[in-house]
Write an enzyme that holds these catalytic residues in place. Sequence first.
Site, mmCIF file in Angstrom:
data_model
loop_
_atom_site.group_PDB
_atom_site.id
_atom_site.type_symbol
_atom_site.label_atom_id
_atom_site.label_comp_id
_atom_site.label_asym_id
_atom_site.label_seq_id
_atom_site.Cartn_x
_atom_site.Cartn_y
_atom_site.Cartn_z
ATOM 1 C CE1 TYR A 169 -3.049 -2.962 0.099
ATOM 2 C CE2 TYR A 169 -3.803 -2.191 2.578
ATOM 3 C CZ TYR A 169 -3.836 -3.153 1.263
ATOM 4 O OH TYR A 169 -4.825 -4.456 1.441
ATOM 5 C CE LYS A 221 0.995 -17.610 -1.820
ATOM 6 N NZ LYS A 221 0.556 -18.832 -1.721
ATOM 7 C CG ASP A 250 -2.173 -20.086 0.277
ATOM 8 O OD1 ASP A 250 -1.295 -19.723 1.343
ATOM 9 O OD2 ASP A 250 -1.823 -20.700 -0.541
ATOM 10 C CG ASP A 270 -6.856 -4.340 4.388
ATOM 11 O OD1 ASP A 270 -7.875 -3.989 4.952
ATOM 12 O OD2 ASP A 270 -6.780 -3.578 3.206
ATOM 13 C CG ASP A 326 -12.247 -6.185 6.931
ATOM 14 O OD1 ASP A 326 -11.906 -5.590 8.036
ATOM 15 O OD2 ASP A 326 -12.528 -5.517 5.975
#
Length: 360
Positions: free
Chosen positions: A146, A195, A227, A251, A255
């Site tokens: 980001y 990852k 994942d 992020d 959620d």
Amino acid sequence: MELKITCIPGDGIGPEIVAEAKKVLDAVAAKYGHVMRYTDILMGGASIDVHGVPLTEEAVETAKSADAVLMGSIGGDTTTSPWYKLPPNLRPEAGLLAIRKALNLFANLRPAVLYEELAGACPLKKEISAAGFDMMIMRELTGGLYFGERKTVEENGVRKAIDTLTYDENEIRRIAIKGFDIARKRRKKVTSVDKANVLDSSRLWRKVVEEVAKDYPDVALEHMLVDNCAMQLVKDPAQFDVILTENMFGDILSDEASMVTGSIGMLASASLNDTKFGLYEPSHGSAPDIAGKDIANPIATILSASMMLRYSFDLDQEADAIDNAVKSVLQAGFRTADIMSEGCQRVGCRQMGDLLTERI
Ligand code: NAD
């Protein structure tokens, strides 16, 4: 102990829920012999209405001079409020971004807790929700994809967009230290999510987290690919204590974790810098649809105040008193409208604050 707290009531239900949080904090102060010194500042729409900007320099200075900041929420109805006719840098949310930057908040904490009494709201199968869960998602907030370089170019008539994911070892180390410190206050387990089978940034993440772990022999560390983590959150959420991860993964995962609790009015959050300073706020927004009706659930803000006592002031006993009051109120069957279920007694925002205050 004297606690200097800057409060940002904000917009919508913000002032109502912050008032209840102050009530509960005052009860804690009275019981445990502390002094709370509150200073309110304007931010978001409330600041736009008075100053024409969502955050003033003076407000930032006031926040910086405190030991911690307790916030309600900011923003209005994004389709009808005149605040959203302003240019993006003058809208309410710009105030939040600016204060996070000014206070150098790089570690975001979002607990996801399933209370036994609210298990009915959990969208997971009963056999999974029956085990309950209580995890803390720690997300790096100022680096990664980001904030990396980005551009869109055209090459031989083909549009191409490039985003860059960068982390240096210092950025990773400081959030890892926070993660292990927080795990020490909990069940002493860190799941570092990356990852590393694909990304160099994740391979560095893993190495640095392992280096930091050496200073915390009492905390168990495991690594998990992002994942797999997304799957495990719905398959076996009870396995997690602290989930430590970078900006974009955090992020998405935070959620997901909050949605599996099913109760938006119960979710606290915090953003910390590299001192004990933090900004504490509910995960939800300003709920303009229910503002001023005394029906908002103040518990997320009150639990944010509990996090403030625990992480900024190291007042664990006082924070436990708030967390236990919340459990006790739920066990007694009191519910605000958003978490109401059959056989329970519906109460408003103020009454919920009173019930919690009585139990401190
Ligand atoms: P929201 O979280 O405000 O509301 C979503 C739904 O949940 C609404 O139906 C609302 O009534 C309900 N709700 C939220 N909190 C509740 C509570 N404590 N008790 C009972 N019900 C509750 O999200 P939204 O409607 O998408 O956004 C409204 C405004 O809030 C927007 O301006 C948005 O930008 C802003 N916002 C601010 C923050 C923040 O201050 N950090 C975060 C998210 C959204």
